[in-house]
Design a protein around this motif. Structure first.
Motif, PDB file in Angstrom:
ATOM      1  N   LYS A   5       0.854  -1.194   0.000  1.00 24.33           N
ATOM      2  CA  LYS A   5       0.000   0.000   0.000  1.00 24.33           C
ATOM      3  C   LYS A   5       0.886   1.239   0.000  1.00 24.33           C
ATOM      4  CE  LYS A   5      -4.204  -0.136   2.621  1.00 24.33           C
ATOM      5  NZ  LYS A   5      -4.849  -0.507   3.891  1.00 24.33           N
ATOM      6  N   LYS A   7       1.289   5.063   1.073  1.00 25.87           N
ATOM      7  CA  LYS A   7       0.676   6.066   1.943  1.00 25.87           C
ATOM      8  C   LYS A   7       0.469   7.377   1.193  1.00 25.87           C
ATOM      9  CE  LYS A   7       1.878   4.479   6.526  1.00 25.87           C
ATOM     10  NZ  LYS A   7       2.764   4.641   7.668  1.00 25.87           N
ATOM     11  N   PHE A   9      -1.514   8.097  -1.115  1.00 28.92           N
ATOM     12  CA  PHE A   9      -1.552   7.765  -2.540  1.00 28.92           C
ATOM     13  C   PHE A   9      -2.301   8.819  -3.366  1.00 28.92           C
ATOM     14  CE2 PHE A   9      -3.626   5.060  -5.915  1.00 28.92           C
ATOM     15  CZ  PHE A   9      -2.482   4.861  -6.646  1.00 28.92           C
ATOM     16  N   THR A  11      -2.884  10.169  -7.569  1.00 31.08           N
ATOM     17  CA  THR A  11      -2.688   9.742  -8.956  1.00 31.08           C
ATOM     18  C   THR A  11      -2.722  10.934  -9.901  1.00 31.08           C
ATOM     19  OG1 THR A  11      -5.035   9.435  -9.399  1.00 31.08           O
ATOM     20  CG2 THR A  11      -3.876   7.572  -8.420  1.00 31.08           C
ATOM     21  N   ASP A 252      -3.425   1.116  -9.729  1.00 30.50           N
ATOM     22  CA  ASP A 252      -3.400   0.465  -8.411  1.00 30.50           C
ATOM     23  C   ASP A 252      -2.249   1.064  -7.606  1.00 30.50           C
ATOM     24  OD1 ASP A 252      -3.771  -1.265  -6.296  1.00 30.50           O
ATOM     25  OD2 ASP A 252      -2.880  -2.994  -7.306  1.00 30.50           O
ATOM     26  N   ASP A 253      -2.351   1.011  -6.281  1.00 31.85           N
ATOM     27  CA  ASP A 253      -1.267   1.578  -5.476  1.00 31.85           C
ATOM     28  C   ASP A 253      -0.188   0.538  -5.138  1.00 31.85           C
ATOM     29  OD1 ASP A 253      -2.561   0.105  -3.571  1.00 31.85           O
ATOM     30  OD2 ASP A 253      -2.886   1.759  -2.173  1.00 31.85           O
ATOM     31  N   THR A 254      -0.143  -0.523  -5.912  1.00 30.66           N
ATOM     32  CA  THR A 254       0.908  -1.520  -5.732  1.00 30.66           C
ATOM     33  C   THR A 254       2.099  -1.148  -6.626  1.00 30.66           C
ATOM     34  OG1 THR A 254      -0.728  -3.226  -5.308  1.00 30.66           O
ATOM     35  CG2 THR A 254       1.477  -3.974  -5.941  1.00 30.66           C
TER      36      THR A 254
ATOM     37  N   SER B  70      -7.297   1.873  -0.242  1.00 35.89           N
ATOM     38  CA  SER B  70      -6.861   1.672  -1.614  1.00 35.89           C
ATOM     39  C   SER B  70      -8.076   1.344  -2.477  1.00 35.89           C
ATOM     40  CB  SER B  70      -5.875   0.502  -1.680  1.00 35.89           C
ATOM     41  OG  SER B  70      -4.707   0.813  -0.959  1.00 35.89           O
ATOM     42  N   ASP B  73      -9.687  -3.967  -4.526  1.00 40.09           N
ATOM     43  CA  ASP B  73      -8.941  -4.900  -5.379  1.00 40.09           C
ATOM     44  C   ASP B  73      -9.527  -6.306  -5.364  1.00 40.09           C
ATOM     45  OD1 ASP B  73      -8.211  -5.068  -2.710  1.00 40.09           O
ATOM     46  OD2 ASP B  73      -6.256  -5.919  -3.177  1.00 40.09           O
ATOM     47  N   LYS B 140      -6.769  -4.230   1.846  1.00 38.33           N
ATOM     48  CA  LYS B 140      -6.470  -2.943   1.226  1.00 38.33           C
ATOM     49  C   LYS B 140      -7.596  -1.921   1.277  1.00 38.33           C
ATOM     50  CE  LYS B 140      -3.499  -2.501  -1.969  1.00 38.33           C
ATOM     51  NZ  LYS B 140      -2.587  -2.485  -3.124  1.00 38.33           N
ATOM     52  N   TYR B 141      -8.796  -2.369   1.543  1.00 41.11           N
ATOM     53  CA  TYR B 141      -9.898  -1.392   1.571  1.00 41.11           C
ATOM     54  C   TYR B 141     -11.025  -1.852   2.494  1.00 41.11           C
ATOM     55  CZ  TYR B 141     -13.133  -4.220  -1.177  1.00 41.11           C
ATOM     56  OH  TYR B 141     -13.993  -5.196  -1.591  1.00 41.11           O
TER      57      TYR B 141
END
Lengths: 497, 497
Positions: A5, A7, A9, A11, A252-254, B70, B73, B140-141
């Motif tokens: 994840k 932190k 995040f 985009t 995605d935040d990966t 996030s 997913d 993640k969420y």
């Protein structure tokens, strides 16, 4: 399972890129597929019906249900389970203990309030087998199902696959199963696998694109996916390891070090196939940005810094250290970027400098001369992954590389390969050093063994020594139609013909 | 549980009657009802949210779901349980062991594939409480629910209920809860209870119609239901005990001796309220047919033949013999039919003859002079049901009837009353013999006790000595808003004012 994840995040969107991606969205081919059987006997409480669609499907289930006996005096409660492999249905799904969400188990339970009724299920599933169980009716009536069929979908067109004559029966079957695997994963984007997230992942995309060029030749779908990745990035311009395209396009935040760099190589390979200079011009800045961000990760010696978390993929081998593989993939990406810069008439000096630095450092700090093998991380771990990615980076000559691949076979304490993903790069490396026979043998033994195991499509994970292995802690959640396993057709058609 | 099925079941339709019923189909009132709370905290795996709508609802659940953290997913797997009483949610529904279908348990499990999303659930449920449980998401969420509300439905209009001043607080509350019970069961037809089959049953319809005349005054809904029953009958013209109105109008193949005869009394009571002579003319032949069919069931002595199966309802008392009650109800129906024949200017001699025969036989073979009580069946069973239905049949004078009701109280080995249905007829009988205070006391103790038990609507079954009793073998499947329990308003407004 470690969930990555970021932190805070944020985009960034490039609306022009996203518009181009949207314009390239394919219209899916829809095919009606009728299973065996396609009609049931009257079913009462606890009765099950097993449907076999004879090949892997990505589709929507439809059927008609009517009552037999008295009028239906209570709803019929129906449970549907979809399975890519028949054996999934023998597991107790209710006791699923895996680390990723149980919401991926392909199951639906619903009620038929009024009979007769025609049911068109709204969720897409991946399956060859479907088990329909009547959880409850009443003693007064039974349920009869008829007109059972799947509306199966794909953006791949079998008519565009070049016809070739493969004499070896096993290779021929491996090619067919590869094609089916790719076909099923080609939807509105290149999906990693249609059973679970059905999402764009860069590691999968690169292999899918290669397979696709040799088979279905849908270059526009690759182009669309490249624009999607470039159209929604992290704040610093990094492309995600994966990307959501529904309900809206969102990175995605990966973050995976190697996956970001695969954008560079995927773009270069796309250009090699299409010679589409406009797209190259559009997207080269995004590729270049991945290189710049990766170079920030170097330590003072010119080696990619190691981390404890899940920062780079390479393979799913337990305890696999990623440092050496990451270094090798960065060198490969630098070489691909340099080639694209050259095509675009840009200065390439910066790439040369970095390639030299990283190559020198790799040879000095990551190569164990005595063993003739690359080592990785503080504990100087020896893995197949490190050797394979370094052979492909081309920092040594062909003969040295051949020896490295030979040495790793004899090394007793190495971390082995566990995914078809890494097996792909292994076969590539073997071809690179001229070991064509060995490459064929790996394909026939590894992918061929899946076929002997009953595969209609190739799996996400396959360990012939432990067929129930799973990176998620429960075999039943594994994907059995997974894009990154569909590349044998690429080898068969491009390199072994 | 015995399920009644008719072999070689054939039905007859009267298209003219069904068209009239269709024309009378009400447009439902829709009300947006917001629960407490109407928004959730972010919910992860295993988290539950309890919604309280503050009163009983028959409605459709709507909410908005978004992700926190996030991007989502994996799908969110959500389970929703609807409960009329909070205690239902404390039970383990997965271990339901009742005899009627588990498909009646008000539960839905489904997946939110993409977030955010607005969900409008398509199935109607009956509830005051809703439990929403997140079965799974991913680390993640989390899921946040908002804009939670029910679109609640009914064809009853509170504005048409006459305002009355009830001084007694308990009676006032009993009236309110009766109104709510009737309101919830008044939909496109008079439903028996909105939790399960939501179906027309003649036994319920009669009591609902009576309650309705004194409150919501929707005579057209009664008329519609009478035309439905007359519009779809069995081959011999018998009306069913129940009737399906979806997906098409169709008589159920359940035959209950008393329920068929309630058609006669319901038609007569409809005419008493509306003076609608056209409907009486249309439907009297159907009523008469029920009488004729019932008379075929007499033995040589003029007594209704007994059966071992579930042939007549009366009440749900365990082991209750139905012979005497059936005889009494046939006599009542004959009297109602005679009155209608008289209104229509038809010959009534045939009714008189039969009333005399059945009355004579009842007094001779079913009345135990020594005990001053009616007995039923070969074993001469003594039950409250037999006394109550015979008091209402009026074959004895008021004083004898008063004694009968007094005698049954003192009889140690009688079969007791278990449903509000039979309690209704008991109160009617008490009023018939002039025991107004006693009637009030029964209403306050029996229905009042449900209110003390926390009832928002009156229950299908209520045994103050055994609050978890169920005719179905599992309390959790009981209906807690049941039409036949909603008649106290009728007594309060018509007889106790």
């Amino acid at each position: 399972m470690i969930f990555n994840k970021v932190k805070g995040f944020k985009t960034v969107e490039n609306k022009d890129f996203l518009r181009k991606a949207e314009e390239l969205k394919p219209v899916l081919f829809k095919t009606k597929v009728v299973p065996t059987p396609s009609i049931s006997e009257p079913m009462g409480k606890g009765d099950t019906l097993l449907l076999d669609f004879l090949d892997h499907q990505v589709g929507y289930l439809h059927f008609h249900a009517s009552s037999v006996g008295s009028p239906a005096d209570a709803p019929a409660k129906i449970r549907i389970r979809y399975a890519e492999r028949k054996e999934e249905l023998e597991e107790n799904w209710d006791e699923y203990k895996g680390e990723i969400s149980s919401s991926w188990l392909q199951e639906e339970t619903f009620f038929l309030d009024y009979l007769p009724v025609t049911i068109s299920l709204p969720r897409r599933h991946a399956f060859r087998y479907i088990e329909i169980k009547v959880i409850d009716t009443t003693p007064k009536y039974k349920v009869r199902l008829s007109h059972i069929h799947s509306i199966s979908v794909s953006s791949a067109d079998y008519r565009l696959v070049p016809e070739i004559n493969i004499k070896d029966k096993m290779l021929k079957r491996i090619d067919e199963v590869s094609l089916r695997t790719m076909h099923e994963c080609m939807q509105e984007v290149f999906e990693d696998g249609p059973k679970r997230d059905a999402r764009l992942w860069l590691g999968d995309l690169r292999l899918q694109a290669l397979g696709n060029y040799a088979t279905f030749q849908n270059a526009d779908l690759v182009k669309r996916c490249l624009y999607l990745f470039a159209g929604s990035t992290m704040r610093d311009g990094r492309v995600g390891a994966g990307l959501f395209h529904k309900p809206k396009v969102q990175v995605d935040d990966t973050i995976l070090f190697d996956y970001s760099l695969f954008f560079v190589s995927t773009l270069k390979e796309y250009y090699d196939f299409t010679k589409d200079i406009e797209t190259l011009k559009d997207l080269f800045p995004t590729a270049k940005r991945q290189i710049s961000l990766s170079l920030l990760e170097l330590d003072g010696k010119g080696i990619v810094k190691d981390h404890d978390n899940w920062w780079c993929f390479l393979d799913w081998g337990e305890g696999l250290n990623k440092q050496a593989g990451a270094q090798a993939i960065l060198i490969s990406a630098l070489k691909d970027a340099k080639e694209m810069a050259s095509i675009l008439g840009l200065d390439t000096a910066v790439y040369d400098t970095n390639i030299d630095t990283l190559t020198f450092a790799a040879k000095k700090y990551l190569f164990d001369e005595a063993k003739g093998l690359f080592v990785s991380g503080k504990k100087k771990q020896i893995s197949w992954a490190s050797q394979i990615y370094f052979v492909l980076s081309g920092i040594f000559d062909k003969e040295t590389n051949r020896k490295i691949l030979s040495n790793i076979e004899k090394e007793p304490h190495s971390i082995k390969m566990v995914t078809p993903f890494l097996h792909h790069y292994y076969v590539m490396a073997l071809l690179e050093v001229g070991e064509k026979e060995k490459a064929i043998s790996v394909i026939k033994s590894y992918w061929g063994d899946m076929i002997l195991d009953g595969a209609d499509t190739f799996y996400e994970v396959y360990d012939p020594q432990n067929k129930r292995s799973s990176p998620y802690g429960d075999w039943v959640i594994n994907s059995f139609c997974h894009a990154w396993s569909g590349t044998p057709s690429y080898f068969i058609r491009r390199h072994l013909g």
